[in-house]
Each structure stands twice: as structure tokens, then as C-alpha cells.
Enzyme design. Sequence first.
Site, short mmCIF file in Angstrom:
data_model
loop_
_atom_site.label_atom_id
_atom_site.label_comp_id
_atom_site.label_asym_id
_atom_site.label_seq_id
_atom_site.Cartn_x
_atom_site.Cartn_y
_atom_site.Cartn_z
CE1 TYR A 1 -23.83 15.49 -8.89
CE2 TYR A 1 -22.35 15.44 -7.00
CZ TYR A 1 -23.63 15.48 -7.52
OH TYR A 1 -24.71 15.52 -6.68
CG HIS B 1 -7.02 -0.98 -4.27
ND1 HIS B 1 -5.71 -1.27 -3.98
CD2 HIS B 1 -7.35 0.03 -3.43
CE1 HIS B 1 -5.27 -0.47 -3.03
NE2 HIS B 1 -6.26 0.34 -2.68
NE ARG C 1 -3.88 -0.04 2.21
CZ ARG C 1 -4.95 0.10 2.99
NH1 ARG C 1 -5.14 -0.71 3.99
NH2 ARG C 1 -5.81 1.07 2.77
#
Length: 737
Positions: free
Chosen positions: A126, A82, A36
Site C-alpha cells: 500500500y 539482503h 547486521r
Amino acid sequence: MSENEFQPHAKQLDVELVDEMRKAYLDYSMSVIVGRALPDVRDGLKPVHRRILYTMYENGLTPDKAYRKCADTVGSVLGRYHPHGDASVYDALVRMAQDFSLRYMMVDGHGNFGSVDGYPAAAYRYTEAKLSKISMEMLRDIDKDTVDFQTNYDDRLKEPTVLPSRIPSLLVNGSSGIAVGMATEIPPHNLGEVVDGMCYLIDNPEAEVSDLMEYIKGPDFPTGGIIMGIRAAYATGRGKIVLRGRAEIEETRSGYYRIVITEIPYKVNKQELVKSFINLMKDKKVEGIDDVVDYSGQDGMKIVVDLKRDANPQVVLNQLYSYPQLQVTFGAILLALDKGRPKIMTLKEMLQSYIDFQCEVVTRRTAFDLKKARERAHILEALKTAIDFIDEVIRIIRGSKTIPDSKAALAERFGFDDVQTTAIVQMPLGRLAGLEKIKIEDELNALHAKIAELEGILGDGHKIREIVKDEAYAVRDRYIDDRRTEITMVSGEVDIEDLIPNEDSILTLTHNGYIKRLPADTYRLQNRGGRGVSGLAKKDDDFAEYMFTCTSHEYVLFFSNLGRVYRLKAYQVPEGSRTSKGLNIVNLLPLTENESITAMLHVPSMEEELNLCMLTKKGIIKRTLLSAYNTARKGGIIAIDLDEDDELCFTALTSGSDELIIATKKGMAIRFKETDARLLGRTARGVRAINLSDEKDDSVIGCAVVEEGKALLTVTETGFGRVSEFDNYRLQSRGGK
């Protein structure tokens, strides 16, 4: 009945709690480090960024396609590779689309992706995104067995362990992350510089970090700014970079000064920066600020700090730099995963690891192309034979009841293997009969040439490195741009003086404090009687008070009326045009209120065996060795300790055995040897040079060093002048009238 009788197959293991906790914590730490937090030195990406780019590539979101909702991309990344939360994936995607976060954006975003003011991006329902053009260089040839693949979290799919990465992304875009017990902070760089340094290292494997820094000058942050040094980080893997915003002092038409900030340090929130300036003004921690206004817009960043009329702009700017945000310290830690292990690397090690990886990518791609070329040539050889015996081939195929019978008959008759017979029997008879022998032979000849070329590449490491260089240069030429971050002088680092030519210059300082530097060849040689050229644009009440020729590397000493001395190199004085009035001296020196420059001298070196003779308005003289003032303090140092109502008015360089003539306002003059004034320390007061008859009305107004073969010019306040020989002034002792 005992408890063990109910558990006949139970097995008890005795373990040390400390050992178990240590093992569990180490497993967790390595999971965070590898999975990570830290980037891979090969492609410069963390797993989440790698998975985002690969998922967008799989979804066909290439630069030539339409944008697609980020919600679709985030969902695909979560479902395939993921499963760590949509917020972490979307935050990573947003950062790759911000021009103030990455030097070269990996994602082409459409919509609100946040701002340098700290405003967050709009929700992923959006916004829209697709891959940027440069990100395609990260994925190029990924389908040619250039990298290894691994199974995803549920063993359904395959994902790349690393991207082919045609660009050295780790240095180009940098990286930051915090793992367990370690952290990385790699600054971004200019693509052109990194590629040049990388190719130099390919040609010169024994190159040192100092050699590579001839090409990779330093970090190049997306928000610009000015860097004050990073050599230690490149050589050891750790170091500090002093990064400051770009600020200029401007004089308005009304005579006020203002500070205009056009670039801010990397990762600094612009809105918070403006707020901090306003708080400094309200809390009166920085005196002299009248207002702070942010005029930033589509034309770029522009923060204006308006100053009060009596404020010293250079002092205010230095105070703003002293508080965090306008000048920050970037702690560089060049930590990355190298072969799965975290390692702090030098600049050379980082470049060499990337070069080795690219050589591996080219080797694997070449081997893949060679395999495909051989497979195609193998089939073409069968087709060529089939054309030579086309009637017999067609007869065999038609006479066979099944496809396996056809393949067996062809193999028995012509010696074809399974691959060749499969290619022939799967081809429609009409197309098989219509094959052109010349086209097949041409393609086969081209394939044989390609196979020979590919085999030659695989057998020659030098050719592989040349291919890596050529491809790196091709990428550089497509995406190269100008450096955004300026690298300037630093203390203890590479001196910018080494990069500045040592040329003759003319320095001019006017009575009102305007200074400028001009190349000596600005004024052309003219014949006697010429008209001359304008050398200075000035106000009506201003005039040139000091003017001399020196080299650009010489020291220039500025002595103020308050008894302080400031030091600059001549090249630090901004160069102006021939007709410009120059820059006000307060923009170069941190002068205080009511402080003005009364002397400007130049010396080649501060170690010269010269004396400084300083004379005050009240007739006090002090002689000190020049070397006593050899300090680089920007705030200046004390040159002479003055009485409360006294001022430093004249300073001269002497050899240690000169004679001085001092004149007063009342027309008195005295000539004495400088040795009459003994050498004193830097902060001493001095001794009396002349006894003023009326200390209230009389004061020292002139000083000259006696030079053999020259005369003395005396000019009165009303304009009367007189030239006289030095011998007309008798030699007497210091302190007389």
C-alpha cells in the site's frame, strides 16, 4: 571384515568440543556484529540501510521522480543484496521515513508509515517511497570510485561496502542496535552543530572534547524534549542522558490549573504515555489529576492533564516526572565499526574518523576526475593533430580495407596509440571533417588547467581538508534547521548559570503568591512629581508584599509558614513584563496544601557569615548560621521545628551582633540583643523571644532589625501610623513582656 576396510580414504580428526564451539560462536558473533547490528563510523549506516538506499538509487527513485511501491523496493533489496526476510527490510525502510524516528529522514514516504502513538505502518503493497533530498548527499559521487565495492551474496552483483556520505550521518541521525555481547545507542544531533564541530576539529586537530562541545551542545532528538546533561558520554563513549518531555503549567480562566505536554521523550509511545497517566489517576498514585485528554493533531502534540482545584500543579508535575516515560534515561553508548572492528569512541574520535574518511573520498574522487581528464586530453591531442592533417587522415581511412588497417596506418604515420586511433576511426568522416580546431584547443586548454588543479589537490593535504570543509558547509547551508531539544540545568554537569548574564534584577512577590522578575532598567529614572509607571497587574485583593533588587546569580530563600525553606537562583524566577502579574509561586516551589511563603530573602552566597533569625507567631525565636541551609534539595528543607499550633511568620538576616524589636497584636513590643538567643541547629525548635500575656488572642505580628541612624515606623490595623526613634524602646532581656 573391519569397518575401515569399507572406507579406505576416510580421515578422522580429533578436535576439542570447547575449542570448536568457541570458534563457531566467535564466527557467528562477528558475522552479526559486522554484517547486521552495528553501524559503520564512516557513513553511520548498518548494511540493511545502506542496501536500501543504494537499491533505490539504482532503481532511479530520486527526489525528482515519482513515488514507487515499497513492495518493489523491498523485493529488489531482497533479490540483489539482503536475503534476510522482507520484514526486516521493510521495517528499516519505514524507520528511515518516520520524522519521529530520524532527525533527518533518508526516505520520502507516501502513505501510512506509522505514528508516534505506536501504530504500525501499512503493508508494503500500500505504501510508496523514494529517496529524500538529503539522502542524495549520502550517495553523491558514488560512481566516481570514491568507495570500495564487494560482491553480493551470490556473486552476481557489486554493492558498496560504505556510502560516500557527504553528511556525518552517524552523529546526525544516531543509531541503535544489539549485537552479540555488545550494544550501541548513539543519539541524534543537529546537522549544523555537528558540521561546525567537525570543521573546527579540521582547523584544530589538538582540540579536546570540551572544545568541540562549544559547537556540539548535545543531542537533538526529533521529538524535542529537554536534556539534563551528556558530558560523560562525549568524553568516554558511555554516559546517561536524562531526557524529559516539555510540560508547562497553565492557569485557566476559571482558576483551575492544568499541565500541557507538547513534547515527549525520544522513542516514547504517546498512546502508552497517556494510558500511564490515566492509570496513575485511577490507582491514585498521583493525587490531584482530574482528567487526561490527548488533543494532538496536525497542529502538533498536545496532551492536557487537568488538575483538581485543591491540587498543587508543581507537585503533580514532579510526580509525573518521577514515573518512567515523561522523564527517561537514555543510555548513550558510542559504539561503531571502525575499520571493521567494533570500538567505543569518544566524540572527537568519531568526528576524526569521519574526517579521515571524507579526505579519502575527496582524494579518490579527485584521482578519478584526474584520470578522466587525462584520458579526454589524450584523445583531444590526437584530434587536434588529425585536424591539422585532415585530408591525409581521411585518405588513410578511405584507403584502408578494414578498421584495424586504418588504425595501424594512423599509428604508423602520426604515432597515435590504440586509444587515439580508436577515437578517430570510430568518428564518422563527416563529423571528423567538420571538427573546429578552435573549440578543440579551448577544451584542451581547459583540461590542462583542470589537470594541473587536480594534481595540485592530490599533492596537498591542506587543500583536501579545505574541500571537505567547503562541501560540509554547503550541505549544512542546504539542510540546516533549528535545534529541537533544549539543554537545561543539570547537577554535576555544565551549569547553565555560566551562560546567563549576571545583571541587576527586581523580584516581586505578592500577598497571594504571584512572583516575577524584571530587569532593573525596566523602571526609568523620573523627576520628582512624576506620575510613575505601572509595575504590577494584580487582582483587587492582592498587593506586593516583598520587593527587592538583586543580581540574577544571587540566591533567593523562601520561608514558608510551615517552617520549611526553599532555595532558588534569581534567574530561575521567570522574567515577566512590567505589567504582568507574574507566575504563581506554586509553579516554582513544591508547596503543600495550606503552605504559603512568609519571607523572601536574597544573599550573594550561602557561605556568607550571616545569621538567620526566625520568629514564630507564638513568640519563639531561633538563630542559626546561614550556611546550615546550604543545600540544593528541590523539595526544600526544615528551617525550624514548630509546635502543633504555631507558624513561622518572620525571618530576617542579621550580622550576629544586631538588636531586634518584636511587636505583638496587642500592641506590646520588646527590644533585645540577638545574641540572647544562642545559635541552634537547623532543625531545632528555638527559644522564647517574648512572653505573650494572652496566648489565645495575642500573637507576633512584626519584627525589625535595629539599624543606626534610622527610625521605626509603626502602623495599626485601622491605619494609624507613628514614627519613633529606636531609643524609645529600652533594651531588655529576651523572653520578657
